[in-house]
Motif scaffolding. Structure first.
Motif, PDB file in Angstrom:
ATOM      1  N   SER A  27      41.116 112.367  60.081  1.00 35.30           N
ATOM      2  CA  SER A  27      40.762 113.253  58.979  1.00 35.30           C
ATOM      3  C   SER A  27      41.679 113.024  57.775  1.00 35.30           C
ATOM      4  O   SER A  27      41.252 113.101  56.623  1.00 35.30           O
ATOM      5  CB  SER A  27      40.840 114.696  59.458  1.00 35.30           C
ATOM      6  OG  SER A  27      40.398 115.571  58.474  1.00 35.30           O
ATOM      7  N   ASP A  30      29.374 114.503  60.188  1.00 38.24           N
ATOM      8  CA  ASP A  30      30.734 114.092  60.515  1.00 38.24           C
ATOM      9  C   ASP A  30      31.671 115.183  59.988  1.00 38.24           C
ATOM     10  O   ASP A  30      31.775 115.386  58.780  1.00 38.24           O
ATOM     11  CB  ASP A  30      31.022 112.751  59.814  1.00 38.24           C
ATOM     12  CG  ASP A  30      32.440 112.254  60.064  1.00 38.24           C
ATOM     13  OD1 ASP A  30      33.265 113.042  60.540  1.00 38.24           O
ATOM     14  OD2 ASP A  30      32.701 111.074  59.757  1.00 38.24           O
ATOM     15  N   PHE A  83      27.433 109.881  64.052  1.00 41.67           N
ATOM     16  CA  PHE A  83      27.122 111.297  63.816  1.00 41.67           C
ATOM     17  C   PHE A  83      25.631 111.520  63.578  1.00 41.67           C
ATOM     18  O   PHE A  83      25.223 112.461  62.923  1.00 41.67           O
ATOM     19  CB  PHE A  83      28.010 111.864  62.706  1.00 41.67           C
ATOM     20  CG  PHE A  83      29.452 111.880  63.113  1.00 41.67           C
ATOM     21  CD1 PHE A  83      29.940 112.904  63.901  1.00 41.67           C
ATOM     22  CD2 PHE A  83      30.306 110.842  62.785  1.00 41.67           C
ATOM     23  CE1 PHE A  83      31.261 112.915  64.335  1.00 41.67           C
ATOM     24  CE2 PHE A  83      31.630 110.825  63.212  1.00 41.67           C
ATOM     25  CZ  PHE A  83      32.103 111.873  63.989  1.00 41.67           C
ATOM     26  N   SER A  86      41.975 112.734  66.007  1.00 46.55           N
ATOM     27  CA  SER A  86      41.062 113.336  65.031  1.00 46.55           C
ATOM     28  C   SER A  86      41.784 113.765  63.759  1.00 46.55           C
ATOM     29  O   SER A  86      41.283 113.553  62.659  1.00 46.55           O
ATOM     30  CB  SER A  86      40.365 114.545  65.646  1.00 46.55           C
ATOM     31  OG  SER A  86      39.703 114.145  66.817  1.00 46.55           O
ATOM     32  N   THR A 108      38.895 107.422  55.603  1.00 41.75           N
ATOM     33  CA  THR A 108      37.789 108.315  55.983  1.00 41.75           C
ATOM     34  C   THR A 108      37.169 108.938  54.737  1.00 41.75           C
ATOM     35  O   THR A 108      36.019 109.349  54.752  1.00 41.75           O
ATOM     36  CB  THR A 108      38.313 109.424  56.938  1.00 41.75           C
ATOM     37  OG1 THR A 108      39.027 108.810  57.971  1.00 41.75           O
ATOM     38  CG2 THR A 108      37.193 110.271  57.516  1.00 41.75           C
ATOM     39  N   VAL A 141      37.021 114.893  67.057  1.00 39.86           N
ATOM     40  CA  VAL A 141      35.844 114.018  67.139  1.00 39.86           C
ATOM     41  C   VAL A 141      36.052 113.059  68.316  1.00 39.86           C
ATOM     42  O   VAL A 141      37.183 112.777  68.708  1.00 39.86           O
ATOM     43  CB  VAL A 141      35.618 113.228  65.824  1.00 39.86           C
ATOM     44  CG1 VAL A 141      35.119 114.138  64.735  1.00 39.86           C
ATOM     45  CG2 VAL A 141      36.879 112.510  65.381  1.00 39.86           C
ATOM     46  N   SER A 150      37.840 111.823  53.290  1.00 38.76           N
ATOM     47  CA  SER A 150      37.483 113.222  53.525  1.00 38.76           C
ATOM     48  C   SER A 150      37.586 114.017  52.225  1.00 38.76           C
ATOM     49  O   SER A 150      38.530 113.855  51.456  1.00 38.76           O
ATOM     50  CB  SER A 150      38.435 113.825  54.558  1.00 38.76           C
ATOM     51  OG  SER A 150      38.360 115.224  54.522  1.00 38.76           O
ATOM     52  N   ARG A 172      33.942 114.466  57.087  1.00 34.96           N
ATOM     53  CA  ARG A 172      33.395 114.124  55.777  1.00 34.96           C
ATOM     54  C   ARG A 172      32.419 115.173  55.297  1.00 34.96           C
ATOM     55  O   ARG A 172      31.727 114.984  54.291  1.00 34.96           O
ATOM     56  CB  ARG A 172      32.735 112.738  55.836  1.00 34.96           C
ATOM     57  CG  ARG A 172      33.789 111.648  56.007  1.00 34.96           C
ATOM     58  CD  ARG A 172      33.222 110.276  55.785  1.00 34.96           C
ATOM     59  NE  ARG A 172      32.224 109.962  56.783  1.00 34.96           N
ATOM     60  CZ  ARG A 172      31.036 109.422  56.507  1.00 34.96           C
ATOM     61  NH1 ARG A 172      30.725 109.148  55.269  1.00 34.96           N
ATOM     62  NH2 ARG A 172      30.194 109.161  57.461  1.00 34.96           N
ATOM     63  N   ASP A 221      25.942 108.441  55.688  1.00 32.58           N
ATOM     64  CA  ASP A 221      25.725 107.297  56.572  1.00 32.58           C
ATOM     65  C   ASP A 221      24.263 106.870  56.663  1.00 32.58           C
ATOM     66  O   ASP A 221      23.852 106.314  57.663  1.00 32.58           O
ATOM     67  CB  ASP A 221      26.322 107.580  57.957  1.00 32.58           C
ATOM     68  CG  ASP A 221      26.119 109.006  58.381  1.00 32.58           C
ATOM     69  OD1 ASP A 221      25.389 109.707  57.661  1.00 32.58           O
ATOM     70  OD2 ASP A 221      26.669 109.435  59.403  1.00 32.58           O
ATOM     71  N   ILE A 248      25.765 111.972  68.531  1.00 34.60           N
ATOM     72  CA  ILE A 248      26.911 112.893  68.390  1.00 34.60           C
ATOM     73  C   ILE A 248      27.389 113.395  69.751  1.00 34.60           C
ATOM     74  O   ILE A 248      26.603 113.881  70.548  1.00 34.60           O
ATOM     75  CB  ILE A 248      26.546 114.151  67.562  1.00 34.60           C
ATOM     76  CG1 ILE A 248      26.144 113.772  66.150  1.00 34.60           C
ATOM     77  CG2 ILE A 248      27.716 115.130  67.511  1.00 34.60           C
ATOM     78  CD1 ILE A 248      25.821 114.972  65.284  1.00 34.60           C
ATOM     79  N   ILE A 294      32.762 107.027  68.209  1.00 30.55           N
ATOM     80  CA  ILE A 294      32.997 106.468  66.875  1.00 30.55           C
ATOM     81  C   ILE A 294      33.223 104.959  66.983  1.00 30.55           C
ATOM     82  O   ILE A 294      32.702 104.178  66.193  1.00 30.55           O
ATOM     83  CB  ILE A 294      34.172 107.183  66.187  1.00 30.55           C
ATOM     84  CG1 ILE A 294      33.783 108.637  65.924  1.00 30.55           C
ATOM     85  CG2 ILE A 294      34.576 106.492  64.892  1.00 30.55           C
ATOM     86  CD1 ILE A 294      34.885 109.487  65.375  1.00 30.55           C
TER      87      ILE A 294
END
Lengths: 307, 528
Positions: B114, B40, B192, B110, B119, B179, B121, B43, A83, B197, B184
């Motif tokens: 995920s 995050d 994040f 969450s 996302t 999360v 991931s 990720r 990010d 956070i 978000i």
């Protein structure tokens, strides 16, 4: 003069364009991509990632997209540091690199210059031999050898200075990296300065100055220093490049959060945008620096002024 | 005399008490390897990022210092009779670091996030045991179809696709952490960053200086904050191992990520009590490309080459940091019977005789040697091992070996393509403490099966294990599968990894564990 400066700056544009194009295509020609990992991601996730970063488009289209964004000052998002944008990484890292690089350059100029002058004045004496031996040592020892040795001595054994880290650029954290970065440049500049100073001191106008009964101090500072500085000045361009490449190693060894280390890590990670960003940024910097040196040259030496 | 003895005892007890006194400033400096990519949890990719996330977030389950599973956000749970539905009871005092209550719907959101392919991931495969997860991660079903439900604020129900004995162990993996949805939605890609956070772990992020450090400080909202001791923990980015080592020696870092192999001799001699080595869930091996000559349809040659490698020499003389020689694929895992090759116990001469016999049967001899290429990615250690193996093959069998060193990404691409690779170095680290995390690599459809190993019986045993309710029988399937695979010798296991790090004696409350997971909340800094 202004016209000259304008033309020089204009001529930098094709140079930069070539640099951007070469880096872009060389980076893409390297096998492997940013999402190749020891632990493979699923084809669906990979497709999503490639789509998000436009890697699914043709290379020419990506190149065009990159140039368009670049013309607006946007260096794109980093592939590795999810990010964060490349602009942000450079904005955060560059002040740090500039601080150690700038200080190293200043130290190299002042110390190298002073040592060179002293050696020239005491030509073939003990001091001259001492300085030149040190300079040879400085040139021969690469900074990736000098830095760990300095850490071992000053941080681990004597405990005088920290072994690494940045600590918001505290003086104690700056000493060793700046020294390590400056050492080879001090040595080069001392040798250059000595050589040109000896040459100038033998020039007829110096003899005239001395014959007029001027003090040695005035002879050196007023008449000899300026012409003797010219070769040193023209070395500043390569020296800045040397400090930039040196920072690649030094930042890694001392754990300094500059942008030098991206040169290696980003290339290994195939973080295309970061590699491009750092190369372009430093490319602009080196071109600018050489340009400034040329202008300064004209100021110091009337013969070099553009007609 | 007696009074002297008493005085001594008193003095000794005072010393002991003194040595256990906590330092006034509870600050810990950890070396953490490369810079974390992003904080995050869904990720996160590298081990170094997960180390930090373990302090910032907490899953439904957690781990004790020795690595065994303990309740996390879920204080208890039940498993349905068919072994496919878990009901978790969440702690009522669980909170986010901003004070918001942590509820079951946070977990629903969450886990869906995920699994959502948007996302992207890297670890969405961790969720695969959950019903519909495979379909969601591949985009065939929307994330809302993931079989995770919140009947009330403190009850979470997860339905599994099949019986998964290791499922609870997956619930402390970063990809299953909760999360904070409002953050978000508010901050998007910047949610994040250290300043934004919102986590539910024992620590919260205070500062993140890219390429320098991440600073965490105690999260007073954490449900078990009363048992936390360390106030602040620094995770220093220490990409270069020898720099990390020097900073440790200079007293700037208390706990290292690893140690440079070249310094182990010095460390053993000078600070042996600070050198901490313990088994790690990973295996170092040489993969053999079964789709191309010389290894294609040539099990005898593969076997001969494996027999001719003296692993003891590699672990003791070449690396020498306590690694265990490997004669099987799966590292030691409780409840699983390692399928150690019978010849692992043979004397060296017998092994070599067998190697020579197989080599000859495969059609090679001193006059007609096989030519093998060993490919490895740039590293001094990989090179040393490759050289030693080439020397052993040459000396014992007469094999002609060529070493090819490649930059990592080039190496990975060649391995995946399976066109020019022959023998290649590799390593595999388990994601969770179960043999399946190793077995699955050799499944024919696994994306990282760079050996190109295909055995329908192996695949079918893995599939049977995946649906088996009985834990013992499931292990037996996996054991049979490993045994079968080792007979085929698609790869040559060389050694099992160990964790090796330096830790100052005043850092206590932690111990080596097979996953190398350490939670700062359990640690303390003693006065020193």
């Amino acid at each position: 003069m202004l016209r000259y400066a304008f033309i020089r700056l204009l001529s930098a544009i094709p140079a930069l364009l070539i640099l951007i194009t070469l880096t872009f295509f060389m980076m893409r020609a390297a096998p492997g991509g940013p999402f190749d990992r020891e632990r493979d991601v699923s084809p669906e996730v990979r497709a999503k990632l490639e789509q998000a970063y436009h890697l699914d488009e043709s290379l020419w289209k990506q190149y065009g997209r990159y140039l368009t964004a670049l013309s607006q000052g946007d260096l794109g998002p980093s592939f590795k540091y999810g990010d964060r944008s490349v602009n942000e990484l450079i904005a955060v890292g560059f002040p740090v690199s500039l601080k150690i690089g700038g200080l190293a350059m200043l130290l190299a100029l002042l110390l190298g210059g002073a040592l060179g002058i002293v050696a020239a004045l005491k030509q073939n004496g003990v001091i001259d031999y001492g300085v030149m031996t040190l300079a040879m040592v400085g040139i021969s020892i690469p900074n990736y050898v000098f830095a760990p040795l300095a850490i071992l001595l000053f941080a681990v054994t004597l405990g005088w200075l920290p072994a690494g880290g940045w600590n918001d650029g505290a003086l104690s954290n700056l000493v060793l990296p700046v020294l390590a970065l400056a050492a080879p440049q001090v040595a080069y500049i001392a040798r250059l300065m000595r050589g040109s100073m000896i040459e100038v001191l033998h020039a007829p106008y110096i003899r005239t100055a001395r014959a007029k009964g001027l003090s040695e101090r005035v002879v050196i500072l007023r008449h000899a220093l300026r012409p003797a500085l010219l070769p040193v000045l023209s070395y500043l361009g390569p020296a800045s490049a040397g400090i930039i490449t040196g920072s690649v190693v030094i930042e890694q060894i001392f754990g300094i959060p500059g942008i030098g280390r991206y040169f290696v890590t980003a290339a290994l990670n195939r973080d295309y945008t970061v590699v491009m960003g750092v190369v372009i940024f430093y490319g602009v910097l080196v071109i600018l620096f050489n340009f400034l040196v040329d202008l300064l040259y004209g100021v110091l030496d009337p013969r070099a002024r553009p007609q | 005399m007696r009074s002297l003895f008493l005085a001594l005892t008193l003095l000794l007890s005072c010393t002991t008490a003194w040595s256990q006194t906590l330092a006034r400033e509870q600050v810990l400096h950890k070396g953490n390897g490369p810079e974390p990519e992003a904080l995050d949890p869904h990720r996160a990719e590298g081990v170094n990022t997960s180390n930090i996330l373990r302090d910032l977030f907490e899953g439904l389950t957690s781990e004790a210092p020795d690595g065994h599973l303990i309740p996390g956000v879920a204080q208890s749970w039940e498993l349905s009779e068919d072994g496919k539905t878990y009901t978790f009871h969440l702690r009522e005092n669980a909170r986010w670091s901003n004070g918001d209550a942590l509820t079951a719907s946070d977990f629903v959101y969450s886990l869906q996030r995920s699994a959502d392919p948007a996302t992207a991931s890297n670890y969405s495969s961790i969720l695969e045991p959950i019903e519909n997860a495979a379909e969601v991660t591949t985009g065939k079903l929307p994330p809302s179809r993931l079989a995770v439900f919140a009947p009330d604020a403190h009850t979470l129900v997860i339905r599994l696709r099949a019986v998964t004995p290791y499922f609870l162990g997956l619930l402390n993996h970063a990809s299953t952490y909760p999360v904070h949805r409002p953050s978000i939605e508010k901050y998007g890609a910047r949610a994040f960053r250290a300043e934004n956070i919102v986590g539910n772990g024992a620590y919260k992020a205070t500062e993140w200086v890219v390429q320098s450090h991440v600073l965490l400080s105690r999260n007073r909202q954490y449900w078990d904050d009363a048992h936390t001791t360390i106030e602040r923990v620094y995770y220093h980015a220490t990409e270069d191992l020898s720099s990390e080592f020097k900073r440790y020696r200079a007293g700037e870092i208390d706990w290292t990520e690893s140690v440079p192999v070249t310094q182990v001799r010095w460390i053993r001699k000078n600070i042996p009590q600070e050198f901490r080595v313990s088994p790690y869930l990973g295996v170092y091996y040489y993969g053999l490309n079964l789709t191309q000559p010389p290894f294609k349809n040539n099990p005898k040659l593969r076997r001969a080459l494996s027999l001719a490698i003296d692993r003891e020499v590699i672990v003791k003389k070449v690396i020498g940091t306590g690694e265990l020689p490997a004669y099987s694929w799966v590292p030691p895992i409780p409840g699983y019977k390692q399928q150690t090759a019978e010849w692992g116990a043979w004397p060296r001469e017998k092994r070599l005789a067998e190697a020579r016999r197989l080599y000859a049967e495969a059609g090679y001899s001193a006059a007609n040697p096989v030519e093998v290429e060993i490919r490895y990615n740039t590293s001094e250690d990989h090179k040393k091992i490759a050289l030693v193996i080439a020397a052993m093959w040459k000396q014992y069998l007469g094999v002609k070996t060529r070493l090819v060193n490649q930059e990592f990404k080039v190496f990975l691409r060649d391995r995946t393509q399976k066109k020019i690779t022959q023998a290649f170095r590799s390593g595999w680290i388990g994601d969770f403490n179960d043999p399946y995390t190793f077995s699955e690599l050799l499944y024919s459809k696994n994306g990282r099966n760079d050996m190109g190993y295909v055995n329908v019986n192996y695949d079918s045993l893995l599939e049977q294990a995946a649906t088996e309710i009985d834990a013992t029988r499931r292990m037996q399937y996996l054991e049979q599968a490993e045994h079968l695979m080792l007979e085929d010798q698609p790869m040559i296991p060389l050694y099992f990894y160990v964790n090796k790090r330096l830790a100052k004696p005043y850092v206590v409350g932690w111990q080596g564990n097979i996953m190398d997971h350490h939670y700062t909340k359990n640690m303390k800094v003693l006065a020193h």
